[in-house]
Enzyme design. Sequence first.
Site, PDB file in Angstrom:
ATOM      1  NE  ARG A 180      -0.603   0.462   4.927  1.00  0.00           N
ATOM      2  CZ  ARG A 180      -1.221   0.543   6.091  1.00  0.00           C
ATOM      3  NH1 ARG A 180      -2.530   0.441   6.155  1.00  0.00           N
ATOM      4  NH2 ARG A 180      -0.553   0.713   7.205  1.00  0.00           N
ATOM      5  CG  ASN A 224      -4.920   5.777   6.396  1.00  0.00           C
ATOM      6  OD1 ASN A 224      -5.618   6.240   7.288  1.00  0.00           O
ATOM      7  ND2 ASN A 224      -4.205   4.683   6.558  1.00  0.00           N
ATOM      8  CD  GLU A 225      -1.404   5.456  10.130  1.00  0.00           C
ATOM      9  OE1 GLU A 225      -0.700   4.611   9.563  1.00  0.00           O
ATOM     10  OE2 GLU A 225      -1.745   5.368  11.320  1.00  0.00           O
ATOM     11  CD  GLU A 259      -5.805   4.134  11.777  1.00  0.00           C
ATOM     12  OE1 GLU A 259      -4.914   3.325  12.107  1.00  0.00           O
ATOM     13  OE2 GLU A 259      -5.919   4.574  10.637  1.00  0.00           O
ATOM     14  CD1 TRP A 300       0.557  -2.925  12.611  1.00  0.00           C
ATOM     15  CD2 TRP A 300       2.398  -2.239  13.694  1.00  0.00           C
ATOM     16  NE1 TRP A 300       0.174  -1.926  13.476  1.00  0.00           N
ATOM     17  CE2 TRP A 300       1.295  -1.485  14.150  1.00  0.00           C
ATOM     18  CE3 TRP A 300       3.649  -1.975  14.250  1.00  0.00           C
ATOM     19  CZ2 TRP A 300       1.409  -0.489  15.137  1.00  0.00           C
ATOM     20  CZ3 TRP A 300       3.765  -0.996  15.220  1.00  0.00           C
ATOM     21  CH2 TRP A 300       2.661  -0.269  15.646  1.00  0.00           C
ATOM     22  CD  GLU A 327      -3.807  -3.532   8.210  1.00  0.00           C
ATOM     23  OE1 GLU A 327      -4.965  -3.239   7.878  1.00  0.00           O
ATOM     24  OE2 GLU A 327      -2.934  -2.697   8.481  1.00  0.00           O
ATOM     25  CE  LYS A 328      -4.737 -14.522   7.028  1.00  0.00           C
ATOM     26  NZ  LYS A 328      -3.785 -13.821   6.145  1.00  0.00           N
ATOM     27  CG  PHE A 329      -3.713 -13.192  12.493  1.00  0.00           C
ATOM     28  CD1 PHE A 329      -4.746 -13.993  12.970  1.00  0.00           C
ATOM     29  CD2 PHE A 329      -2.944 -13.661  11.433  1.00  0.00           C
ATOM     30  CE1 PHE A 329      -5.001 -15.240  12.417  1.00  0.00           C
ATOM     31  CE2 PHE A 329      -3.190 -14.908  10.872  1.00  0.00           C
ATOM     32  CZ  PHE A 329      -4.228 -15.699  11.362  1.00  0.00           C
ATOM     33  CG  HIS A 330      -4.740  -4.754  13.506  1.00  0.00           C
ATOM     34  ND1 HIS A 330      -5.639  -4.133  14.338  1.00  0.00           N
ATOM     35  CD2 HIS A 330      -3.671  -3.928  13.411  1.00  0.00           C
ATOM     36  CE1 HIS A 330      -5.128  -2.969  14.728  1.00  0.00           C
ATOM     37  NE2 HIS A 330      -3.926  -2.826  14.182  1.00  0.00           N
TER      38      HIS A 330
END
Length: 683
Positions: free
Chosen positions: A119, A157-158, A315, A323, A363-366
């Site tokens: 990204r 974003n950021e 956020e 991460w 990011e599925k484990f965020h």
Amino acid sequence: MSPSRTPVKELSGNGKLVYGCDYNPEQWDSGTWQEDVRLMKQAGVNLVAINIFGWAELEGSPGEYSFDRLDEILDLLHANNIGVNLGTGTSSTPAWLTTLYPEILPQSASGTRAWPGGRQAWCPSSPQYREHALRLVDEMVRRYGAHPAVRLWHVSNELGCHNALCYCDVSAAAFRGWLVARYGTLDSLNQAWGTTFWSQRYSAWEQILPPRTTISTNNPTQVLDFHRFSSDELLGYYQAEADVLRQQSTVPVTTNFMVTAHIRNLDYWSWAPHMDVIANDHYLDHRLDAPTTELAFAADATRGLAQGLPWLLMEHSTSAVNWQPRNIAKRPGEMLRNSLAHVARGADGLCFFQWRASVQGSEKFHSAMLPHAGTDSRIWREVLELGGILETLAEVAGTTVQAEAALVFSWEAWWAHDQESHPSSDVRYLDQVHAMYAALWQAGITVDIVAPGADLSGYKLAVVPGLYLVRESESAVLANYVTKGGTAVVTYFSGIVDENEKVLTGGYPGAFRSVLGIRSEEFYPLPPGQSLTLDNGSTASLWTEAMRLEGAEAMATFTEGHLAGTAAVTRNRHGAGDAWYVGTVLDPAGLREVVTEAARASGITVLASPHGLEVVVRSGADSNYVFLINHSDEEHKYAAHGHELIVGEDVSHAVVIPAGAVRVVRTPNPVPHTTGLSTGPKG
Ligand code: GLA
């Protein structure tokens, strides 16, 4: 420059605190959207950020837009009275764009081009990127600029999270343009950069490049200017999007800052005036020794960027991120403590990344507000609890934090302090800042984070950790402050160079020598693991220097090593004030003692050790709100009278804060004398 700041509480739609999240409905079918909205309402969510990564969905191929699904989700949220923080969607490029224009992809210092597939893979100076992104922004604002759900524009974003420093040829040309504007002539650039050194003199602008990888070391002023340029370049990009939005919409515009330990490429002091709302993203960083203290620092710094007014936490996480090397889940109650620490320090709203945990992508484990486990989970129960507590704390919205101490913080000094070829690579700017902040935090002293050169006259104490680079006008503010009666604590490797990285000669620390009443001739860094004892019992490590007293008195001296008998910590009466110098890395207790003594002498009331009890006061016109966050495993009590809002009970003498809990006491304004820290655990 933004004409005026929008009060954060207006973004909630009801004048209360904001509670919200990033929401990525594009990852879900529309049946799930219905459930999402129902659960959002149950949790008390009143603002959601959408379309953050929407570009490829909206513009499937060049110039062909499809807004149907976004229309539907905006209408659904609006119908449920949930406001929208609308992303312009430009953060991540669609595949067709970088296929058409591979030159958009950023280039590293060693010349490697990033590939698409992650990204934010775009060069901040790319004209092709900008043209296509602004075209999308224009489409967005024409379609949604007056949509009743939209309460805030969320630019990109950021910005700069991954792509702040691009070294490609397009960036090189933009850098040269920036240098022409800064220096006017090559002569003046050559002088500022000290290019007589190593035969680096430039005879034409075209010869100048970004500080790409060399076989030795780069020119430090070139590196510093490249940081300045890169921050300005992204700010320019932000402004380009904001201009498109403001031309066609009256909705406030912002982007999410990253005031956090691992991001340093943007000078937010220069960005902040351009935001309608100051918003920050913060994640606990378990790579640090004291993540919770860093959270408090980041929150205070964000309040500084907001010039003391309430700000928005755009956020944070309900539990683990994805991460860090080891992604540690928050313990029961930790999310509440973290969240209310932000509120205590001036946040008028809390949002999470993200609403529903992803099942695909990196990011599925965020963690999320709605975890993979669903609503029968600790996280969901804590999300509901937090929503209820924010509702209870609604009256806090709009109040502000009062501080008697200031900490001078500078992104520019950070860039310069941590460059290569310095006396010790073990000594890092942020470590200095965090150590000083931790000493104040442990002493229970609330601190405003201010920019170099900011007015210090309202503070009793000003601490200046590691301000390696300082302008004459900025050091003059500190000297003047002390002359007029202020108390300053300056730490080692401060005041060494001017804004061009040029050493201030005649003895260190050149910029602060006279106010500190000392003169150092040489630095003697120590290897990690070695420490020296001082005569007050503290230990010194990593950094020492050969200091001569020129008016100051020694407060602590080395008892061993070849500097034995010379000063490590000094204090100088200067004018009507007091200036302390800490010329070494003190152990945490030693630094706390120095800071506490300086604070007491400055007139700040330092109460007994808080034992992990964080106390911050927000003040309104009629009431104060005393936030009591118990990070310890012991129950505490705190002398107060008024009304406790979370449990909902009157407090006549003291409030009990169970281990790990948070209490917020409304007291009449001003705080009565009976309010104060207990001397320790209840009992
Ligand atoms: C950042 C980004 C989000 C998400 C989170 C994960 O803050 O803005 O999109 O990636 O990190 O922690």
